[in-house]
Design a protein around this motif. Sequence first.
Motif, PDB file in Angstrom:
ATOM      1  N   LEU A   1       0.826  -1.207   0.000  1.00 55.23           N
ATOM      2  CA  LEU A   1       0.000   0.000   0.000  1.00 55.23           C
ATOM      3  C   LEU A   1       0.861   1.258   0.000  1.00 55.23           C
ATOM      4  O   LEU A   1       0.611   2.190  -0.773  1.00 55.23           O
ATOM      5  CB  LEU A   1      -0.948   0.015   1.198  1.00 55.23           C
ATOM      6  N   LEU A   2       1.878   1.302   0.842  1.00 56.77           N
ATOM      7  CA  LEU A   2       2.720   2.498   0.908  1.00 56.77           C
ATOM      8  C   LEU A   2       3.458   2.735  -0.408  1.00 56.77           C
ATOM      9  O   LEU A   2       3.718   3.878  -0.783  1.00 56.77           O
ATOM     10  CB  LEU A   2       3.691   2.406   2.081  1.00 56.77           C
ATOM     11  N   SER A   3       3.754   1.681  -1.120  1.00 53.07           N
ATOM     12  CA  SER A   3       4.374   1.813  -2.436  1.00 53.07           C
ATOM     13  C   SER A   3       3.423   2.510  -3.408  1.00 53.07           C
ATOM     14  O   SER A   3       3.826   3.396  -4.169  1.00 53.07           O
ATOM     15  CB  SER A   3       4.764   0.426  -2.946  1.00 53.07           C
ATOM     16  N   ALA A   4       2.158   2.123  -3.372  1.00 54.06           N
ATOM     17  CA  ALA A   4       1.158   2.763  -4.236  1.00 54.06           C
ATOM     18  C   ALA A   4       0.920   4.214  -3.817  1.00 54.06           C
ATOM     19  O   ALA A   4       0.775   5.099  -4.668  1.00 54.06           O
ATOM     20  CB  ALA A   4      -0.147   1.976  -4.201  1.00 54.06           C
ATOM     21  N   VAL A   5       0.895   4.467  -2.514  1.00 51.42           N
ATOM     22  CA  VAL A   5       0.719   5.837  -2.021  1.00 51.42           C
ATOM     23  C   VAL A   5       1.896   6.697  -2.469  1.00 51.42           C
ATOM     24  O   VAL A   5       1.712   7.821  -2.950  1.00 51.42           O
ATOM     25  CB  VAL A   5       0.569   5.862  -0.481  1.00 51.42           C
ATOM     26  N   TYR A   6       3.103   6.173  -2.337  1.00 47.45           N
ATOM     27  CA  TYR A   6       4.291   6.910  -2.772  1.00 47.45           C
ATOM     28  C   TYR A   6       4.203   7.247  -4.262  1.00 47.45           C
ATOM     29  O   TYR A   6       4.443   8.375  -4.676  1.00 47.45           O
ATOM     30  CB  TYR A   6       5.564   6.100  -2.492  1.00 47.45           C
ATOM     31  N   ARG A   7       3.828   6.263  -5.040  1.00 46.88           N
ATOM     32  CA  ARG A   7       3.738   6.494  -6.489  1.00 46.88           C
ATOM     33  C   ARG A   7       2.676   7.553  -6.803  1.00 46.88           C
ATOM     34  O   ARG A   7       2.888   8.419  -7.645  1.00 46.88           O
ATOM     35  CB  ARG A   7       3.428   5.190  -7.203  1.00 46.88           C
ATOM     36  N   ALA A   8       1.543   7.504  -6.111  1.00 44.83           N
ATOM     37  CA  ALA A   8       0.482   8.492  -6.323  1.00 44.83           C
ATOM     38  C   ALA A   8       0.962   9.892  -5.927  1.00 44.83           C
ATOM     39  O   ALA A   8       0.691  10.875  -6.630  1.00 44.83           O
ATOM     40  CB  ALA A   8      -0.761   8.108  -5.527  1.00 44.83           C
TER      41      ALA A   8
END
Length: 178
Positions: A51-58
């Motif tokens: 999840l944090l990877s997706a948040v970072y990318r966003a």
Amino acid sequence: MLTTTIPQFPDTKLYISLFRNVSNAPEIVDSLAELPYSIIDARTLLSREQLLSAVYRAMLEKHCNKLRTRNLHTEVLLCLSPTSNVMSQIGDAMKRFGIKKDSTSVVLVKAVTGDETFDPKGFSEVIRGEELEFSDTALRESADIDTIRENYKLKCFECERLEELSAALVHAIQLRGL
């Protein structure tokens, strides 16, 4: 509830909560457009890192003025998706990762930037369910490994430990579109 920041974006505070035994998913789905959160079906998440990877990318997309959705919270759902087909990507990401009417475990994400205020109790006003610690252990209890493998097209990917699968998911998120 996890309250954190991402080092590259110190002015943005993230609030992340995991709920199980959610009893009002159909109501949430019906009012999704009005809610200022990312609401993710927890069955599609294996780890905090995913999840944090997706948040970072966003957040990176927002920083570079390259959001493909209306807001950061929808972009998080899009960034969970491993596909880069722009035509159907947003709808597909919502269908695969967003809350569904039969969801019983969900993760809420709220990104607060600058002077914006947020009362973390707001999550409990939206979700009728039991709030859990946002941890890998709690996520794995809700995770549907077959659905996750299908979403990321990893049905043939063999791994001995869930950490290996989690790493593959993070790689898929970060490498999408390259």
